[in-house]
Design a protein around this motif. Structure first.
Motif, PDB file in Angstrom:
ATOM      1  N   THR A 168       1.926 -89.837  31.433  1.00 21.69           N
ATOM      2  CA  THR A 168       1.677 -91.163  30.865  1.00 21.69           C
ATOM      3  C   THR A 168       0.649 -91.926  31.693  1.00 21.69           C
ATOM      4  O   THR A 168      -0.232 -92.600  31.142  1.00 21.69           O
ATOM      5  CB  THR A 168       2.997 -91.956  30.794  1.00 21.69           C
ATOM      6  OG1 THR A 168       3.963 -91.226  30.035  1.00 21.69           O
ATOM      7  CG2 THR A 168       2.768 -93.314  30.146  1.00 21.69           C
ATOM      8  N   LEU A 169       0.743 -91.821  33.024  1.00 21.95           N
ATOM      9  CA  LEU A 169      -0.251 -92.468  33.890  1.00 21.95           C
ATOM     10  C   LEU A 169      -1.644 -91.911  33.615  1.00 21.95           C
ATOM     11  O   LEU A 169      -2.624 -92.671  33.535  1.00 21.95           O
ATOM     12  CB  LEU A 169       0.122 -92.270  35.358  1.00 21.95           C
ATOM     13  CG  LEU A 169      -0.855 -92.850  36.388  1.00 21.95           C
ATOM     14  CD1 LEU A 169      -0.960 -94.361  36.249  1.00 21.95           C
ATOM     15  CD2 LEU A 169      -0.440 -92.474  37.800  1.00 21.95           C
ATOM     16  N   VAL A 224      11.578 -86.118  33.926  1.00 20.84           N
ATOM     17  CA  VAL A 224      11.057 -87.480  33.863  1.00 20.84           C
ATOM     18  C   VAL A 224       9.757 -87.631  34.645  1.00 20.84           C
ATOM     19  O   VAL A 224       8.804 -88.263  34.172  1.00 20.84           O
ATOM     20  CB  VAL A 224      12.115 -88.479  34.397  1.00 20.84           C
ATOM     21  CG1 VAL A 224      11.540 -89.899  34.430  1.00 20.84           C
ATOM     22  CG2 VAL A 224      13.364 -88.442  33.525  1.00 20.84           C
ATOM     23  N   VAL A 225       9.688 -87.054  35.840  1.00 21.20           N
ATOM     24  CA  VAL A 225       8.509 -87.248  36.694  1.00 21.20           C
ATOM     25  C   VAL A 225       7.229 -86.729  36.041  1.00 21.20           C
ATOM     26  O   VAL A 225       6.224 -87.444  36.002  1.00 21.20           O
ATOM     27  CB  VAL A 225       8.739 -86.589  38.079  1.00 21.20           C
ATOM     28  CG1 VAL A 225       7.448 -86.657  38.904  1.00 21.20           C
ATOM     29  CG2 VAL A 225       9.878 -87.286  38.820  1.00 21.20           C
ATOM     30  N   THR A 284      -6.252 -95.180  39.986  1.00 20.31           N
ATOM     31  CA  THR A 284      -5.112 -96.105  39.971  1.00 20.31           C
ATOM     32  C   THR A 284      -5.338 -97.271  40.933  1.00 20.31           C
ATOM     33  O   THR A 284      -5.039 -98.432  40.608  1.00 20.31           O
ATOM     34  CB  THR A 284      -3.820 -95.357  40.357  1.00 20.31           C
ATOM     35  OG1 THR A 284      -3.628 -94.254  39.468  1.00 20.31           O
ATOM     36  CG2 THR A 284      -2.616 -96.283  40.282  1.00 20.31           C
ATOM     37  N   TYR A 337       0.349 -81.694  33.400  1.00 16.21           N
ATOM     38  CA  TYR A 337       1.476 -82.492  33.906  1.00 16.21           C
ATOM     39  C   TYR A 337       2.694 -82.391  32.986  1.00 16.21           C
ATOM     40  O   TYR A 337       3.801 -82.082  33.438  1.00 16.21           O
ATOM     41  CB  TYR A 337       1.072 -83.962  34.034  1.00 16.21           C
ATOM     42  CG  TYR A 337       0.088 -84.248  35.129  1.00 16.21           C
ATOM     43  CD1 TYR A 337       0.499 -84.401  36.453  1.00 16.21           C
ATOM     44  CD2 TYR A 337      -1.276 -84.360  34.859  1.00 16.21           C
ATOM     45  CE1 TYR A 337      -0.405 -84.658  37.468  1.00 16.21           C
ATOM     46  CE2 TYR A 337      -2.188 -84.624  35.875  1.00 16.21           C
ATOM     47  CZ  TYR A 337      -1.746 -84.774  37.173  1.00 16.21           C
ATOM     48  OH  TYR A 337      -2.652 -85.029  38.169  1.00 16.21           O
ATOM     49  N   ILE A 394       6.616 -86.435  32.914  1.00 18.26           N
ATOM     50  CA  ILE A 394       6.337 -87.330  31.785  1.00 18.26           C
ATOM     51  C   ILE A 394       5.658 -88.604  32.275  1.00 18.26           C
ATOM     52  O   ILE A 394       4.676 -89.080  31.680  1.00 18.26           O
ATOM     53  CB  ILE A 394       7.634 -87.676  31.024  1.00 18.26           C
ATOM     54  CG1 ILE A 394       8.156 -86.458  30.271  1.00 18.26           C
ATOM     55  CG2 ILE A 394       7.399 -88.838  30.075  1.00 18.26           C
ATOM     56  CD1 ILE A 394       7.314 -86.065  29.077  1.00 18.26           C
ATOM     57  N   LEU A 395       6.166 -89.163  33.380  1.00 19.04           N
ATOM     58  CA  LEU A 395       5.559 -90.374  33.940  1.00 19.04           C
ATOM     59  C   LEU A 395       4.147 -90.091  34.441  1.00 19.04           C
ATOM     60  O   LEU A 395       3.238 -90.913  34.261  1.00 19.04           O
ATOM     61  CB  LEU A 395       6.431 -90.914  35.075  1.00 19.04           C
ATOM     62  CG  LEU A 395       7.800 -91.467  34.680  1.00 19.04           C
ATOM     63  CD1 LEU A 395       8.580 -91.899  35.914  1.00 19.04           C
ATOM     64  CD2 LEU A 395       7.651 -92.641  33.716  1.00 19.04           C
ATOM     65  N   GLN A 396       3.953 -88.925  35.053  1.00 20.10           N
ATOM     66  CA  GLN A 396       2.613 -88.556  35.517  1.00 20.10           C
ATOM     67  C   GLN A 396       1.653 -88.390  34.341  1.00 20.10           C
ATOM     68  O   GLN A 396       0.505 -88.854  34.385  1.00 20.10           O
ATOM     69  CB  GLN A 396       2.678 -87.259  36.328  1.00 20.10           C
ATOM     70  CG  GLN A 396       3.355 -87.406  37.681  1.00 20.10           C
ATOM     71  CD  GLN A 396       3.517 -86.075  38.389  1.00 20.10           C
ATOM     72  OE1 GLN A 396       3.724 -85.041  37.762  1.00 20.10           O
ATOM     73  NE2 GLN A 396       3.405 -86.093  39.712  1.00 20.10           N
ATOM     74  N   CYS A 420       3.150 -88.278  25.768  1.00 24.87           N
ATOM     75  CA  CYS A 420       2.515 -89.105  26.803  1.00 24.87           C
ATOM     76  C   CYS A 420       1.223 -89.715  26.297  1.00 24.87           C
ATOM     77  O   CYS A 420       0.912 -90.890  26.574  1.00 24.87           O
ATOM     78  CB  CYS A 420       2.240 -88.266  28.047  1.00 24.87           C
ATOM     79  SG  CYS A 420       3.692 -87.544  28.802  1.00 24.87           S
TER      80      CYS A 420
END
Length: 368
Positions: free
Chosen positions: A187-188, A180-181, A342, A35, A183-185, A43
């Motif tokens: 981190t999740l 950004v996307v 999730t 990711y 990175i957010l993925q 992350c």
């Protein structure tokens, strides 16, 4: 209670630590790097405090019903029939989780070590050890994890120190070049895989002896396990680079193969495999325990041991059905597993807390 045995906070902490590391010790660097690429170490570090917050949510939910496991909590908050329905989803998750971890063991052993051994033989041997450990109860599981955890910690630190001469900081460049996307993925993933999959521990918490600093110790063990994984991700990036880390599903195993100090200290990948088997075994047995005890609670049985044999056979069957090969797991299962985790490990527990607060506020308003 279904479970007569009790474990202390030290055994609970070691179970949590081993579950966080679990199967992630081998596949986590590859998954998170797919990711966030070369920024995956960022992350992974961000996921450490966020994962501790998620663990705190689980502890808060259990503290509202201190003598009840997850199935009983669902029925208490949602009512008998709605709670039982949601419990079925969780029990299915526990069964598939134990089967998936068992399948991971079979795929790894047959692809990396015993390449001419039928995978069903490996899976059967692993399931027998799961059933045998489960038969001896929760106390034995807790004490075993307490004895085996030092082996895991020592090896990971030996791995890190032995690879220091081979690190290349340029492998982390270009820094912060990922959008950004991703990175957010990433981190999740750093939250949901290591800590989110601790949801079966809610089936164990009611059978833990209440001691001082329980919340602190549990949070520290979850954070320490996640931090250890973050260190593995960073080392993998520094030694292998983002491309090789992403495309080697067993990146940590590849790292152990690269260790060579003076032509003397080398070829320790068998120790790496043993450490991973230990942590994956602990994670799989807790999932199987949660499934067996959850089924007994759902159908209001007086004891759960009669379910161990059929549950073990079910895990053996599902492990052979959950995936035809390793490629299918990487390409098809992993992306959807994030959404499943999730939903069941973040969204549902959060909704349960909100429903509890709403019911508590409604009762106080009605009585007032």
């Amino acid at each position: 209670m279904l479970e007569q045995g009790r474990i202390g906070i030290r055994q609970l902490s070691t179970l949590i630590f081993m579950m966080v590391v679990g199967d992630m010790m081998l596949i986590y660097p590859s998954v998170i790097t797919s990711y966030a690429k070369q920024d995956s170490w960022i992350c992974a570090l961000i996921g450490v405090p966020l994962g501790m917050l998620l663990m705190l949510m689980y502890l808060k939910l259990c503290s509202l019903y201190p003598e009840k496991n997850l199935i009983q909590i669902l029925r208490s908050i949602l009512g008998f029939w709605p709670g039982s329905l949601i419990s079925v989803f969780y029990l299915f998750f526990f069964a598939v989780g134990a089967s998936a971890h068992t399948r991971e063991v079979g795929d790894f052993i047959t692809s990396q070590i015993f390449q001419y051994t039928p995978i069903r033989v490996i899976i059967l041997m692993f399931v027998i050890t799961l059933g045998w450990g489960l038969y001896h109860g929760l106390e034995t599981m807790g004490r075993s994890s307490e004895l085996l955890m030092p082996i895991l910690i020592v090896f990971i630190f030996v791995l890190a120190l032995s690879l220091l001469p081979q690190i290349d900081p340029s492998n982390l460049k270009p820094l912060k070049d990922t959008s950004v996307v991703p990175i957010l993925q990433g981190t999740l993933v750093s939250i949901i895989y290591p800590v989110g999959e601790l949801i079966p521990i809610m089936m164990v918490l009611p059978y833990t002896i209440k001691q001082a600093h329980q919340t602190r110790d549990v949070l520290l063990s979850a954070g320490a396990g996640n931090l250890l994984l973050a260190i593995l991700v960073t080392i993998s990036l520094l030694v292998l680079g983002a491309f090789l880390t992403q495309h080697n599903i067993y990146a940590s195993f590849v790292l152990s193969q690269k260790i060579n100090i003076g032509g003397f200290f080398e070829r320790i990948e068998a120790i790496m495999a043993s450490s991973w088997l230990i942590s994956t075994y602990v994670k799989a047995i807790v999932y199987l325990y949660a499934f067996v005890v959850g089924c007994a609670e759902l159908f209001r049985l007086k004891q759960y041991r009669m379910l161990i044999l059929p549950a073990s056979l079910l895990v053996f069957a599902l492990a052979n059905l959950v995936s035809p090969n390793l490629t299918f797991i990487v390409i098809t299962v992993v992306p959807y597993w994030v959404d499943w985790d999730t939903t069941l490990c973040i969204i549902f527990p959060g909704l349960l807390l909100l429903v509890h607060r709403f019911k508590k506020g409604w009762k106080s308003k009605s009585s007032g």
